[in-house]
Design a protein around this motif. Structure first.
Motif, PDB file in Angstrom:
ATOM      1  N   ALA A 197       0.816  -1.221   0.000  1.00 30.75           N
ATOM      2  CA  ALA A 197       0.000   0.000   0.000  1.00 30.75           C
ATOM      3  C   ALA A 197       0.846   1.265   0.000  1.00 30.75           C
TER       4      ALA A 197
ATOM      5  N   ASP B 270      -2.194   2.888  -5.641  1.00 30.84           N
ATOM      6  CA  ASP B 270      -3.321   3.620  -5.073  1.00 30.84           C
ATOM      7  C   ASP B 270      -3.765   2.842  -3.836  1.00 30.84           C
ATOM      8  N   PRO B 271      -3.500   3.346  -2.622  1.00 33.39           N
ATOM      9  CA  PRO B 271      -3.795   2.592  -1.406  1.00 33.39           C
ATOM     10  C   PRO B 271      -5.281   2.369  -1.164  1.00 33.39           C
ATOM     11  N   GLU B 272      -6.106   3.000  -1.967  1.00 36.38           N
ATOM     12  CA  GLU B 272      -7.546   2.798  -1.823  1.00 36.38           C
ATOM     13  C   GLU B 272      -8.073   1.751  -2.804  1.00 36.38           C
ATOM     14  N   ARG B 273      -7.173   1.189  -3.627  1.00 35.47           N
ATOM     15  CA  ARG B 273      -7.569   0.146  -4.577  1.00 35.47           C
ATOM     16  C   ARG B 273      -6.579  -1.007  -4.459  1.00 35.47           C
TER      17      ARG B 273
ATOM     18  N   HIS C  75      -5.428  -0.993   6.138  1.00 30.55           N
ATOM     19  CA  HIS C  75      -5.495  -1.136   4.685  1.00 30.55           C
ATOM     20  C   HIS C  75      -6.464  -2.224   4.227  1.00 30.55           C
TER      21      HIS C  75
ATOM     22  N   GLU D 282      -9.528  -2.437   4.777  1.00 32.01           N
ATOM     23  CA  GLU D 282     -10.804  -1.841   4.379  1.00 32.01           C
ATOM     24  C   GLU D 282     -10.795  -1.437   2.909  1.00 32.01           C
ATOM     25  N   ASN D 283      -9.588  -1.391   2.317  1.00 35.17           N
ATOM     26  CA  ASN D 283      -9.463  -1.018   0.907  1.00 35.17           C
ATOM     27  C   ASN D 283      -9.191  -2.217   0.000  1.00 35.17           C
TER      28      ASN D 283
ATOM     29  N   LYS E  88     -10.456  -4.390  -2.380  1.00 37.24           N
ATOM     30  CA  LYS E  88     -11.630  -4.417  -3.255  1.00 37.24           C
ATOM     31  C   LYS E  88     -11.968  -5.827  -3.719  1.00 37.24           C
TER      32      LYS E  88
ATOM     33  N   LYS F 193     -14.739  -6.017   3.207  1.00 36.42           N
ATOM     34  CA  LYS F 193     -15.404  -4.927   2.492  1.00 36.42           C
ATOM     35  C   LYS F 193     -15.461  -5.142   0.984  1.00 36.42           C
TER      36      LYS F 193
END
Length: 214
Positions: A72, A78-81, A104, A106-107, A109, A131
Motif C-alpha cells: 500500500a 493507489d492505497p484505496e484500490r 489497509h 478496508e481497501n 476491493k 469490504k
C-alpha cells in the motif's frame, strides 16, 4: 495486488504469479509468510512451517498485514484500490487478512482464493470486516475441501451480506493452478490446465470490475 503463496513459501511459482499480475498492468507484491526467503519442496517441512503460521491467528494476520502495508505504501500504488489473492495456504491467508480488520484491509476491493482448503471463518463475526468482493476458485474433486466447509462458507457470506462467488471446476483436485504440482508426489494434488486458465480469467475479470467500477 498482494500475492499470498502456497505452503512451499514465497518460491519461484509465487513470484511468477506476481509477475503475471504485473504484466496485466497492476503492481504486485508476493508476501513472504515464513521470513528470510525460506522455501521448500519437502511436504513435511512445508507442513511444519505452515502449521506454525496457521495455528496462530495473530502471527498469520501480522505477517500478511505487514506485506499489505508494504504494498500500500509503494509510490505507484493507489492505497484505496487493493486486492489480495492466494494459492492453497495463501488462499486462507488472503481471506483471514481481509477478515482481520488490520490497516489497509478496508481497501481490499477483491479477495481471490485458488484451491484454498479452509474458506469458512472460525469466527463468523470476523466476516463483517470484509469490504470487498470475494471469489473462491476450487476444484470439484478437491479432497482437502470438506463439504461442510463449503456449506459454512455459503452461510457465512450470506449472513454477512458479502458479494461473493464460488466457482467449482469439474475434474480439478487440489493445487490445480500449479504446473509443478505433480512433481511433489502428494496424493490428491495435481495440475489442471483448463481449471488454471479458467480461474485466472475469473480473477482478472473481477479485478477489472472492482478496480475500475464496471
Amino acid at each position: 495486488v498482494l500475492v499470498c503463496p502456497e505452503w512451499w513459501g514465497c518460491n519461484d511459482y509465487a513470484q511468477m504469479r506476481a509477475e503475471k499480475i504485473a504484466e496485466l498492468g497492476y503492481v504486485a507484491f508476493a508476501v513472504d509468510m515464513y521470513g528470510k526467503g525460506q522455501t521448500t519442496s519437502d511436504p513435511k517441512q512445508a507442513g511444519e512451517w505452515s502449521g506454525q503460521v496457521m495455528s496462530d491467528p495473530k502471527v498469520l494476520a501480522d505477517r500478511a498485514a505487514a506485506g499489505l502495508k508494504i504494498l500500500a505504501e509503494q509510490s505507484r500504488v493507489d492505497p484505496e484500490r487493493l486486492a489480495a489473492i492466494g494459492y492453497c495456504m495463501g488462499g486462507t491467508v488472503a481471506l483471514e487478512l481481509a477478515r482481520s480488520g488490520r490497516p489497509h484491509t478496508e481497501n481490499l476491493k477483491a479477495i481471490v482464493t485458488f484451491h484454498a482448503s479452509t474458506i469458512a471463518a472460525k469466527d463468523p463475526a470476523s466476516n463483517s470486516n470484509v469490504k470487498g468482493s470475494v471469489l473462491i476458485c476450487t476444484g470439484a474433486e478437491d479432497g482437502f475441501v470438506k463439504p461442510e466447509q463449503i456449506e459454512q462458507f455459503h452461510q457465512q457470506m450470506k449472513d454477512a451480506k458479502i458479494d461473493y462467488q464460488l466457482v467449482s471446476y469439474g475434474g480439478a483436485v487440489h493445487s490445480f493452478t500449479n504446473p509443478n504440482a505433480d512433481k511433489y508426489n502428494v496424493p490428491g494434488v495435481k495440475y489442471n490446465m483448463a481449471a488454471d486458465k479458467r480461474s485466472w480469467a475469473a480473477m482478472t475479470f473481477l479485478l477489472q470490475q472492482m478496480f475500475f467500477k464496471w
